[in-house]
Design an enzyme around this catalytic site. Structure first.
Site, PDB file in Angstrom:
ATOM      1  N   GLU A 248       0.891  -1.180   0.000  1.00  0.00           N
ATOM      2  CA  GLU A 248       0.000   0.000   0.000  1.00  0.00           C
ATOM      3  C   GLU A 248       0.919   1.217   0.000  1.00  0.00           C
ATOM      4  O   GLU A 248       1.464   1.587   1.034  1.00  0.00           O
ATOM      5  CB  GLU A 248      -0.878  -0.006   1.258  1.00  0.00           C
ATOM      6  N   CYS A 282      -1.895   9.472   2.186  1.00  0.00           N
ATOM      7  CA  CYS A 282      -1.597   8.917   0.859  1.00  0.00           C
ATOM      8  C   CYS A 282      -2.688   9.217  -0.163  1.00  0.00           C
ATOM      9  O   CYS A 282      -2.409   9.448  -1.334  1.00  0.00           O
ATOM     10  CB  CYS A 282      -1.411   7.414   0.963  1.00  0.00           C
TER      11      CYS A 282
END
Ligand code: NAD
Length: 484
Positions: A248, A282
């Protein structure tokens, strides 16, 4: 001063390593310490996790796993106020962000507690008397490596499915938020029914233990959350043992504003989407793409909104924009803000505030118009309050621009026309696309990246996949006579 410990051999201890300092980014003061783990300690604990997986009952006890996850959720909820305070102190995020993060983690644990009892396989009759049984087995020992920006939920969204699946777990936490990691994990390690060796956790400021996890033949799968650069290093380190990876990674989320989007509500959504945790998320909006017919009015109004944000420490109720994680990142973002005019028209000039806030890692927002797609302001993850705004001609141009980076984590489309938004979502190379909102993440809904934002999915039913292996067991018996 509180000192975060490492968890090995079933107990929290400072070990033999040196203490490191955790700062409060809102004022630069020392707030806590962490215990630098030794590589030897880590290797011993990896061995214990292997032993617990291979010879313990954990991997074969779904009902125990459900009970442990439910108790973990209850303990985390009970300790939420204390963990929330440390999260704000060490990470700098706003209190409401910290509260939301912990509440989501509690919800995530409950979601995977239910799934622990729903690991179904299937049986197929391949031919007369021939049976294939496909069972879902835990993948083995899972290594979980997480960053500092959301240390509770990013840990739990890997840990909960790993435990639900029946894996044992080796955790490497970020040193900046080590105490938050410990307080969160104490909610698990205090559970009487948790077998020994199922979980261990370390902190290090360097990468030796992280690399040992990637290279260890005793670890079967790694769930990593962090930058794309580190993800590539982990993939290289893991290649020697061909272990499974869930990565991720970073993002550069575009928000595409169609001409029919209502300005006022869209601006509110854009500001909220761009600056969670001061832009250190993110999935945060990093690029705003606006049709040329409405570009100037949108850019001016967005600059005004960003300029009106109240900057201050996360614990202050009025604060709308907290500090960055540390002063090194403050200075990096301040340089990017100062150089912005070399890359395009600056609609809002940000920088380090004066007065008492100058002691902390605060940077006020910058909004810069950039057209050159090769610019680092478009291609690189800046991870802070420097927001790019871009003009597009038509929808094809908007899609081409949005897809013009190597990232593919998240995007949003802002429009009153559901069908137009849906059509754009299909074209975006992105793991998540939101309509008229941004950053909505749920335990039930899978999330993950395309391209250099990574692979694998966390959250949701598919979040279990990284921690399960499918086994085929085949048997034959006497064919049964055809019934006439
Ligand atoms: P980072 O990659 O520098 O560090 C993340 C973790 O990896 C830390 O615990 C670090 O100690 C460890 N690490 C560093 N080098 C390592 C190595 N060689 N081997 C093993 N482990 C190593 O990231 P960061 O700066 O701490 O976090 C911010 C980044 O994380 C941003 O790029 C952000 O986009 C990304 N992120 C992604 C998601 C997502 O869901 N995709 C979520 C949050 C953050």
């Amino acid at each position: 001063m509180e000192r975060a410990k490492n968890y090995l051999d079933g107990m929290w201890s400072v070990g033999t390593g040196q203490p490191g300092i955790c700062i409060n980014p809102a004022n630069g003061e020392h707030a806590a310490q962490y215990s630098e783990a030794s590589l030897d300690d880590a290797l011993t604990a990896i061995g214990a996790a292997r032993q617990a997986f291979d010879h313990g009952a954990w991997s074969r006890s779904p009902r125990l796993r459900e009970a442990v996850l439910l108790e973990f959720a209850a303990n985390l909820q009970a300790r939420a106020p204390e963990i929330e305070r440390w999260l704000v102190t060490l990470n700098g995020k706003l209190t409401r962000e910290a509260r939301g993060e912990i509440a989501t983690a509690v919800s995530e644990l409950r979601f995977y507690a239910g799934l622990a009892r729903n690991l179904w396989g299937r049986v197929a009759e391949i031919d007369n008397g021939c049976y294939s049984q496909l069972s879902r087995e835990p993948a083995g020992v899972a290594g979980i490596i997480v960053p500092w920006n959301a240390p509770v939920i990013l840990l739990i969204r890997s840990l909960a499915p790993a435990l639900a699946a029946g894996c044992t777990v080796v955790i490497k936490a970020a040193h900046q938020t080590a105490l938050v990691n410990q307080l969160t994990l104490e909610c698990l390690t205090s559970i009487a029914g948790l077998p020994s060796g199922v979980v261990c956790s370390f902190t290090e400021s360097g990468a030796d233990i992280g690399r040992a996890i990637s290279q260890s033949p005793h670890i079967d799968v790694i769930s990593f959350t962090g930058s794309s650069a580190t993800g590539k290093k982990i993939a290289a380190d893991a290649s020697g043992t061909l272990k499974r990876l869930s990565l991720e990674l970073g993002g550069k989320a575009p928000a595409i504003v169609l001409p029919d989007a209502p300005l006022v509500s869209t601006l509110t959504g854009l500001v909220a989407g761009a600056l969670p945790m001061a832009g250190q998320q993110c999935t945060a909006i990093a690029r705003v793409l606006v049709h040329e017919s409405r570009f100037d009015e949108t850019a001016a109004a967005l600059a005004e909104r960003l300029n009106s944000l109240v900057i201050g420490p996360g614990h202050e109720p009025n604060s709308q924009l907290g500090p960055l994680i540390d002063h090194a990142n403050r200075d990096r973002l301040a340089r990017l803000a100062a150089e912005a005019s070399q890359h395009g028209k600056v609609w809002l000039q940000g920088g380090v505030p004066t007065g008492p806030l100058s002691q902390g890692a605060f940077v006020s927002p910058t909004l810069v118009e950039v057209s050159d797609l090769s610019s680092k302001y478009i291609q690189e993850e800046l991870f802070g309050p420097v927001l790019v705004i871009e003009r597009y001609r038509d929808q094809a141009d908007a899609i081409a621009r949005a897809n013009a980076t190597r990232y593919g984590l998240a995007a949003s489309v802002w429009t009153s026309d559901r069908a137009a938004g849906q059509a754009m979502a299909r074209e975006l190379k992105s793991g998540t696309v939101w309509m008229n909102t941004h950053n909505k993440l749920f335990p039930e809904a899978e999330t993950g990246g395309f391209r250099e934002s990574g692979y694998g999915r966390l959250h949701g039913v598919e979040g279990l996949n990284d921690f399960l292996s499918t086994k085929h067991v085949y048997w034959e018996s006497q064919p049964i006579g055809v019934v006439r």
